[in-house]
Design a protein around this motif. Structure first.
Motif, PDB file in Angstrom:
ATOM      1  N   SER A 393       0.807  -1.220   0.000  1.00 55.53           N
ATOM      2  CA  SER A 393       0.000   0.000   0.000  1.00 55.53           C
ATOM      3  C   SER A 393       0.845   1.277   0.000  1.00 55.53           C
ATOM      4  CB  SER A 393      -0.934   0.018   1.213  1.00 55.53           C
ATOM      5  OG  SER A 393      -0.170  -0.003   2.414  1.00 55.53           O
ATOM      6  N   SER A 395       3.268   4.255  -1.416  1.00 52.42           N
ATOM      7  CA  SER A 395       3.603   4.961  -2.655  1.00 52.42           C
ATOM      8  C   SER A 395       5.091   4.788  -2.945  1.00 52.42           C
ATOM      9  CB  SER A 395       3.278   6.446  -2.509  1.00 52.42           C
ATOM     10  OG  SER A 395       4.160   7.040  -1.566  1.00 52.42           O
ATOM     11  N   ASP A 396       5.516   5.213  -4.135  1.00 54.32           N
ATOM     12  CA  ASP A 396       6.933   5.125  -4.470  1.00 54.32           C
ATOM     13  C   ASP A 396       7.782   5.943  -3.497  1.00 54.32           C
ATOM     14  OD1 ASP A 396       6.310   3.487  -6.554  1.00 54.32           O
ATOM     15  OD2 ASP A 396       6.760   4.928  -8.146  1.00 54.32           O
ATOM     16  N   ASP A 397       7.312   7.121  -3.143  1.00 52.97           N
ATOM     17  CA  ASP A 397       8.061   7.948  -2.201  1.00 52.97           C
ATOM     18  C   ASP A 397       8.151   7.291  -0.829  1.00 52.97           C
ATOM     19  OD1 ASP A 397       8.586   9.898  -4.060  1.00 52.97           O
ATOM     20  OD2 ASP A 397       6.944  11.226  -3.436  1.00 52.97           O
ATOM     21  N   GLU A 398       7.042   6.717  -0.379  1.00 51.39           N
ATOM     22  CA  GLU A 398       7.038   6.042   0.914  1.00 51.39           C
ATOM     23  C   GLU A 398       7.930   4.803   0.891  1.00 51.39           C
ATOM     24  OE1 GLU A 398       2.539   7.119   2.538  1.00 51.39           O
ATOM     25  OE2 GLU A 398       2.821   5.509   1.072  1.00 51.39           O
TER      26      GLU A 398
END
Length: 489
Positions: A393, A395-398
Motif C-alpha cells: 500500500s 507509494s513510491d516515495d514512501e
C-alpha cells in the motif's frame, strides 16, 4: 510482440506460461521440429528473470544468479554461446543483523544451522559467538549432550531446531536464512523435504550440528552461485531471439481461462480457452503455471459433469517485493557488510527481510562513478500467510523512504534522502516451495494427475522447485514425456 508465423490452428504443443521454464520447453520442442505456441498472461517473457532500469543502469529486479549444482544452467549458457560470460560473486560473505547485534554470517552451516566446527574450531567458534553470543553457544553445547532421538518426531524446521538447540540459534541464524530465501518462517518449512535425511543423520552422528557437518562434507566445493556478466536478463533476450528463429508463436497479454479435453477430431486432444481471445486447439499441453481444466468437454459424464473445473496443478504463492536503490554513498566503497545482510530476531526497527549489496557482490555491476552503489532490499508479507507484501500500500516515495532507512540500518551507516538517485520496485508472487508444510503432498497429487492424463506435462518453479538448477532438468523431462519418440532418438 504477438507473433503468429505458423498460421496453424492445431500446434503440436501449447506451453502455458512464458517464464524461463516455458521458454526452454518451447525451445526444446521447436528444436525437434514441433510447432509450438506460448501463451503468457503478462506483457513480457522471462518470468522471474526480469530487467529493470535504475537511473539508466540496467539491473536484474528478479532472479540475479543461478545455483551451480548439476551444471544444467551452465550447459544452457554454453548452448547459447554465453559460457564465457559466467562470473562468480566476490567472496566477501554476508552478515546477519538484529536490533542489537551485527555480525558476519558464520560459515560452514546449512540453512543457518551451525556445523560442529562452530564449537571445535577456535576461529569458527569466535565467528559463531559474534552472531549468537553466550546464549547461542550454550544452545549448541546442549545439542551435543542430548539424546539423538530428541526432535526425531519434528516435521517442521522450527520444531527441530528448538528441540535440539534453542531460540537464539533459531532467531539469529536459521529464521534469517529461510525468510531471505523462501520468504517463509522455519515453522512453515518441512525439514524432511528441505534437507532429506537430516533427522536420520542426527541419529547417526549424535547431534544436529554433527549431522549438518556430515552433510556439508558431501557438498561440492566452490561458489554455490554464479551469474551472467551484464545481468541474467541477457539470457532471456537471447532465448527470445532463438524462439523467433524457431518460429514459435508467442502470445503475450493472453490469459488462459481453461484447458478442456476435446474429442472433436483425432488430432485435437485439447481446447485452450483464452480470456477474450477465442480458443486454441492443441495436441499436447505443457503447463508451467496452474490453469483450470475441465475433466470432460465431450459431454461424457462418466468422468464427471461436462465443464467441471479441476486444476492442472496449483500454485499457492508467497508474495515478496524487491526494491532496488541507486545511491551515492562513498562509505560503502569498502563493502562494510559483505555482499548482503539477513535480518534476525528480534528486529522491530527493520522491515526488510534481506538486503543484497549488488555492487559489492558482482564486480561487473559497479556503477561508473565512484561512490555509486546498487542495493536490493526484499520485503515479505505483512504476516504469516499474507497475500500481499508489507510494501503493497506504499507509494513510491514512501517505499523509497522505507528502503533508505532499512538499508542504512542494515549496512551500519546513514543514507540520506538526497543520496538516493533512483528507485525501482517489483512485486513477485513466488510459488510456494515443496518444503512448505503440506505442499509436497499437493505437488505429488498434481504430478500423479498429469501422468494419468495423456498429452499433459508439468514443469516450472511451482512443480520442480525453486531455482534454475531444479527448473531446467524438470523442463527437459517434461518435453521428453510429451515427445517420447524424439527423446529416444
Amino acid at each position: 510482440m504477438n507473433r503468429s508465423p505458423l498460421g496453424q490452428s492445431t500446434p503440436d504443443l501449447v506451453v502455458v506460461g512464458g517464464g524461463i521454464a516455458g521458454m526452454l520447453a518451447a525451445r526444446r520442442a521447436a528444436g525437434r521440429g514441433a510447432s509450438v505456441v506460448i501463451v503468457e498472461a503478462g506483457d513480457r517473457l522471462g518470468g522471474m528473470i526480469c530487467r529493470a532500469d535504475l537511473g539508466g543502469l540496467p539491473i536484474d529486479i528478479g532472479a540475479e544468479a543461478f545455483a551451480t549444482r548439476g551444471g544444467a544452467f551452465a550447459a544452457l549458457l554454453h548452448e547459447l554461446g554465453m559460457h564465457d560470460d559466467i562470473v562468480e560473486p566476490r567472496a566477501l560473505g554476508s552478515w546477519v543483523v538484529t536490533d542489537a547485534t551485527a555480525a558476519p554470517m558464520p560459515a560452514g552451516g546449512m540453512l543457518g544451522i551451525p556445523g560442529e566446527a562452530a564449537l571445535r574450531d577456535v576461529e569458527s567458534r569466535a565467528a559463531v559467538h559474534a552472531a549468537i553470543g553466550d546464549e547461542g553457544i550454550a544452545e549448541l553445547e546442549r545439542d551435543r549432550t542430548l539424546d539423538p532421538r530428541v526432535g526425531a518426531d519434528a516435521s517442521d524446521l522450527e520444531s527441530l531446531v528448538l528441540a535440539r538447540m534453542g531460540p537464539t540459534v533459531l532467531g539469529r541464524l536459521v529464521a534469517p536464512v529461510t525468510r531471505g530465501v523462501y520468504s517463509l518462517d522455519p515453522a512453515e518449512l518441512d525439514h524432511r523435504v528441505l534437507i532429506p535425511g537430516l533427522a536420520e543423520r542426527v541419529h547417526e552422528h549424535g547431534s544436529l550440528s554433527a549431522a549438518v557437518a556430515a552433510l556439508r562434507k558431501s557438498a561440492p566445493p566452490g561458489a554455490a552461485v554464479r551469474t551472467v556478466e551484464g545481468g541474467m536478463h541477457r539470457v532471456v533476450a537471447r532465448l527470445e531471439h532463438e524462439l523467433a528463429e524457431l518460429g514459435v508463436d508467442v502470445r503475450l497479454s493472453t490469459r488462459v481461462a481453461s484447458v478442456l479435453e476435446d474429442g472433436s477430431a483425432l488430432e485435437q486432444a485439447w481446447r485452450v480457452e483464452l480470456e477474450g481471445a477465442g480458443s486454441l486447439f492443441a495436441k499436447r499441453i505443457l503447463s508451467t503455471v496452474a490453469v483450470p481444466r475441465s475433466v470432460s468437454a465431450r459431454g461424457d459424464d462418466s468422468e464427471g459433469p461436462s465443464g467441471e473445473a479441476v486444476a492442472i496443478g496449483g500454485a499457492a504463492a508467497v508474495p515478496a517485493e524487491v526494491v532496488a536503490l541507486l545511491v551515492q554513498a562513498p562509505q560503502l566503497d569498502a563493502h562494510p557488510r559483505g555482499t548482503g545482510v539477513l535480518v534476525g530476531d528480534p528486529s522491530t526497527t527493520i522491515r526488510a527481510k534481506a538486503l543484497t549489496h549488488v555492487t559489492a557482490k558482482w564486480a561487473w555491476q559497479e556503477a561508473a562513478a565512484d561512490g555509486m552503489h546498487v542495493l536490493r532490499l526484499s520485503y515479505g508479507p505483512h504476516a504469516r500467510g499474507g497475500s500481499e507484501p508489507l510494501t503493497h500500500s506504499l507509494s513510491d516515495d514512501e517505499t523509497t523512504e522505507l528502503a533508505r532507512g532499512d538499508a542504512g540500518r542494515l549496512l551500519g551507516t546513514t543514507i540520506e534522502r538526497e543520496d538516493v538517485i533512483a528507485m525501482a520496485r517489483h512485486v513477485w508472487r513466488i510459488p510456494a516451495p515443496a518444503a512448505r508444510i503440506g505442499r509436497s503432498a499437493e505437488l505429488r497429487g498434481a504430478r500423479d494427475e498429469a501422468r494419468r492424463t495423456a498429452g499433459v506435462a508439468l514443469a516450472g518453479t511451482w512443480i520442480d522447485g525453486t531455482g534454475l538448477a531444479s527448473v531446467i532438468p524438470g523442463v527437459l523431462r517434461a518435453v521428453d514425456e510429451l515427445f517420447p519418440e524424439d527423446a529416444q532418438a
